[in-house]
Design an enzyme around this catalytic site. Structure first.
Site, mmCIF file in Angstrom:
data_model
loop_
_atom_site.group_PDB
_atom_site.id
_atom_site.type_symbol
_atom_site.label_atom_id
_atom_site.label_comp_id
_atom_site.label_asym_id
_atom_site.label_seq_id
_atom_site.Cartn_x
_atom_site.Cartn_y
_atom_site.Cartn_z
ATOM 1 N N TYR A 142 -13.480 -9.825 -13.116
ATOM 2 C CA TYR A 142 -13.371 -11.189 -12.600
ATOM 3 C C TYR A 142 -14.492 -12.096 -13.105
ATOM 4 O O TYR A 142 -14.325 -13.311 -13.159
ATOM 5 C CB TYR A 142 -13.419 -11.177 -11.071
ATOM 6 C CG TYR A 142 -12.144 -10.758 -10.394
ATOM 7 C CD1 TYR A 142 -11.633 -9.476 -10.538
ATOM 8 C CD2 TYR A 142 -11.446 -11.654 -9.599
ATOM 9 C CE1 TYR A 142 -10.475 -9.094 -9.905
ATOM 10 C CE2 TYR A 142 -10.281 -11.282 -8.947
ATOM 11 C CZ TYR A 142 -9.795 -9.997 -9.110
ATOM 12 O OH TYR A 142 -8.648 -9.635 -8.468
ATOM 13 N N LYS A 190 -11.636 4.931 -13.012
ATOM 14 C CA LYS A 190 -10.814 5.389 -14.137
ATOM 15 C C LYS A 190 -11.770 6.058 -15.133
ATOM 16 O O LYS A 190 -11.870 5.678 -16.318
ATOM 17 C CB LYS A 190 -10.065 4.186 -14.748
ATOM 18 C CG LYS A 190 -9.035 4.539 -15.776
ATOM 19 C CD LYS A 190 -7.784 5.213 -15.212
ATOM 20 C CE LYS A 190 -6.835 5.630 -16.324
ATOM 21 N NZ LYS A 190 -5.699 6.445 -15.833
ATOM 22 N N ASP A 222 -5.036 5.818 -10.711
ATOM 23 C CA ASP A 222 -3.570 6.001 -10.732
ATOM 24 C C ASP A 222 -3.145 6.999 -9.654
ATOM 25 O O ASP A 222 -2.192 6.790 -8.912
ATOM 26 C CB ASP A 222 -3.057 6.399 -12.132
ATOM 27 C CG ASP A 222 -3.933 7.394 -12.864
ATOM 28 O OD1 ASP A 222 -4.977 7.798 -12.315
ATOM 29 O OD2 ASP A 222 -3.566 7.779 -13.994
ATOM 30 N N ASP A 246 -8.505 -5.060 -5.400
ATOM 31 C CA ASP A 246 -7.525 -6.133 -5.192
ATOM 32 C C ASP A 246 -6.124 -5.539 -5.139
ATOM 33 O O ASP A 246 -5.335 -5.814 -4.229
ATOM 34 C CB ASP A 246 -7.640 -7.153 -6.333
ATOM 35 C CG ASP A 246 -6.639 -8.286 -6.196
ATOM 36 O OD1 ASP A 246 -6.457 -8.763 -5.059
ATOM 37 O OD2 ASP A 246 -6.043 -8.678 -7.212
ATOM 38 N N ASP A 250 -3.329 -4.733 -1.579
ATOM 39 C CA ASP A 250 -1.952 -5.191 -1.322
ATOM 40 C C ASP A 250 -1.045 -3.999 -1.024
ATOM 41 O O ASP A 250 -0.131 -4.084 -0.193
ATOM 42 C CB ASP A 250 -1.401 -5.972 -2.532
ATOM 43 C CG ASP A 250 -1.817 -7.451 -2.524
ATOM 44 O OD1 ASP A 250 -2.897 -7.765 -1.985
ATOM 45 O OD2 ASP A 250 -1.051 -8.284 -3.048
HETATM 46 C C1 IPM Z 1 -7.549 -11.780 -3.117
HETATM 47 C C2 IPM Z 1 -6.916 -12.644 -4.185
HETATM 48 C C3 IPM Z 1 -7.991 -13.171 -5.113
HETATM 49 C C4 IPM Z 1 -8.639 -11.961 -5.779
HETATM 50 C C5 IPM Z 1 -7.518 -14.170 -6.200
HETATM 51 C C6 IPM Z 1 -6.745 -15.303 -5.617
HETATM 52 C C7 IPM Z 1 -8.683 -14.690 -6.969
HETATM 53 O O1 IPM Z 1 -5.920 -11.959 -4.852
HETATM 54 O O2 IPM Z 1 -8.439 -12.267 -2.403
HETATM 55 O O3 IPM Z 1 -7.120 -10.637 -2.966
HETATM 56 O O4 IPM Z 1 -8.067 -11.382 -6.702
HETATM 57 O O5 IPM Z 1 -9.727 -11.596 -5.336
HETATM 58 MN MN MN Z 2 -5.393 -10.051 -3.925
#
Ligand code: IPM
Ligand code: MN
Ligand code: NAD
Length: 365
Positions: A142, A190, A222, A246, A250
């Site tokens: 990032y 990794k 993975d 990140d 999710d």
């Molecule tokens: C999160 C989001 C952010 C990240 C993006 C929007 C920059 O996906 O907070 O999870 O990847 O950190």
């Molecule tokens: Mn995210």
């Protein structure tokens, strides 16, 4: 009685909707415990770019630096796709995290007893899942330089780089946290391919030596993605770098029922940032159906981490579970025969639960 001085950055899409809902819950919990709330609202993201020509105005940043805590709804807008990188809403989020020095992003993923049926997994696999992703937040791909998109050359570069010191400090956060939980850290990397991951692994192993009471395992990313959906209960603290964290968060959200139910705390800097894990959800923005639970849980994390108010944080968590137990569900977590409710009705139920528990705490008149 304390002062809860919060800068609220609603941002874009559903961000302002869940932020407004969170502020009602914050007021309710503060009233119950006798705290004062002082909220300053500021612009961030695409909405800030529209109004001020920058996604992270200096005035917003200055206000955040003075606050006891920063709450951020979400940033991101499809209309920003053509903008230069520095003007994009996401740049504001990265800028804010870096400016405040929030290198440790804690993302708890716990399957709520009342929400097992909403998991993407079979309830018997999801039930009892209780893990925290400790995601390094101010390094890695990032932020690494060089970062270039050379359109003429048809070539783009991002850089993955970590230093010993960056890995050390995030590893310590994970080991300290594990000590307050089930004393188990899974470090995800990794290392079979990346030098950065080999450095990561060796530093994490060295720091583990200072925590003989905590069990450490290393896992390739993975396999971790697979184990997470096969056996989510096996994880306690998942320590990983920015991008892997990140993605895995999710996935963890889907196990908990929806991206809308996870909150996060970004700490380690001068002021903490508390934000739901989800984004601006342009597909449902403006319809009044966003799940505010990720925002509520972020507020609970804010109460605990920024203000040291642990009982207050638990009260918010209990009020959320209470609303689920009463059968209230926003559409993202509604299943089968559930009749979904909107953001406002769900928030009403959480606020009510907090107010009723105040009556209980006072006892009968
Ligand atoms: C999160 C989001 C952010 C990240 C993006 C929007 C920059 O996906 O907070 O999870 O990847 O950190
Ligand atoms: Mn995210
Ligand atoms: P997203 O999280 O916005 O949405 C993904 C899916 O989850 C969508 O179907 C959405 O409707 C659903 N969802 C998300 N939050 C929800 C909620 N509270 N209640 C119910 N459903 C919810 O991810 P995306 O679509 O990949 O990204 C959209 C924008 O958000 C992009 O611009 C991205 O950069 C941004 N984003 C911002 C943050 C942040 O501000 N922290 C995080 C992730 C993505």
């Amino acid at each position: 009685m304390g002062l809860l001085n919060v800068v609220a950055l609603g941002g874009d899409g559903v961000g302002p909707e869940v932020t407004a809902a969170m502020l009602r819950v914050l007021e309710a919990v503060a009233a119950r415990f006798g705290h004062e709330v002082e909220v300053v609202e500021r612009d961030v993201g695409y909405s800030a770019w529209e109004r001020h020509g920058t996604p992270l105005p200096q005035a917003t940043l200055d206000e955040c630096r003075r606050a006891g805590a920063v709450f951020l709804g979400a940033v991101g807008d499809p209309r920003a796709d053509g903008l230069p990188p520095a003007a994009r809403p996401e740049a504001a989020l990265l800028g804010l995290r870096a400016a405040l020095g929030c290198f440790a992003n804690l993302r708890p993923a716990k399957v709520d007893v009342a929400l097992e049926g909403a998991s993407a997994l079979r309830p018997e696999i999801a039930a009892g899942t209780d893990l925290v992703i400790v995601r390094e937040l101010t390094g890695g791909l990032y932020y690494g330089r060089p970062r270039v998109w050379d359109e003429a050359e048809g070539r783009a570069t991002n850089t993955l780089a970590y230093t010993d010191a960056e890995v050390e400090r995030i590893a310590r956060v994970a080991f300290e946290l594990a000590r307050t939980r089930r004393s188990h850290v899974t470090s995800v990397d990794k290392a079979n391919v990346l030098e950065v991951s080999r450095l990561w692994r060796s530093v994490v192993s060295r720091i583990a030596g200072e925590y003989p009471d905590v069990h450490l395992e290393h896992m390739l990313v993975d396999r971790a993605a697979m184990e997470l959906i096969l056996r989510p209960r096996r994880f306690d603290v998942l320590l990983t770098e920015n991008m892997f964290g990140d993605i895995l968060s999710d996935e963890a959200a889907a196990i908990c029922g929806s991206l809308g139910v996870l909150g996060s705390a970004s700490v380690g800097g001068q002021v903490g940032i508390f934000e739901p894990v989800h984004g601006s959800a342009p597909d449902i923005a403006g319809r009044g159906i966003a799940n505010p639970v990720g925002a509520f849980r972020s507020a609970a994390l804010m109460l605990a981490h920024a203000f040291g108010l642990h009982e207050e944080a638990r009260a918010v968590e209990h009020a959320v579970t209470g609303a689920f137990l009463r059968g209230l569900r926003t559409p993202d977590v509604a299943r089968g025969t559930d009749a979904p409710v909107g953001t406002e009705a769900f928030t009403d139920a959480v606020v009510e639960a907090l107010e009723n528990s105040r009556e209980e705490a006072r006892g009968p008149a």
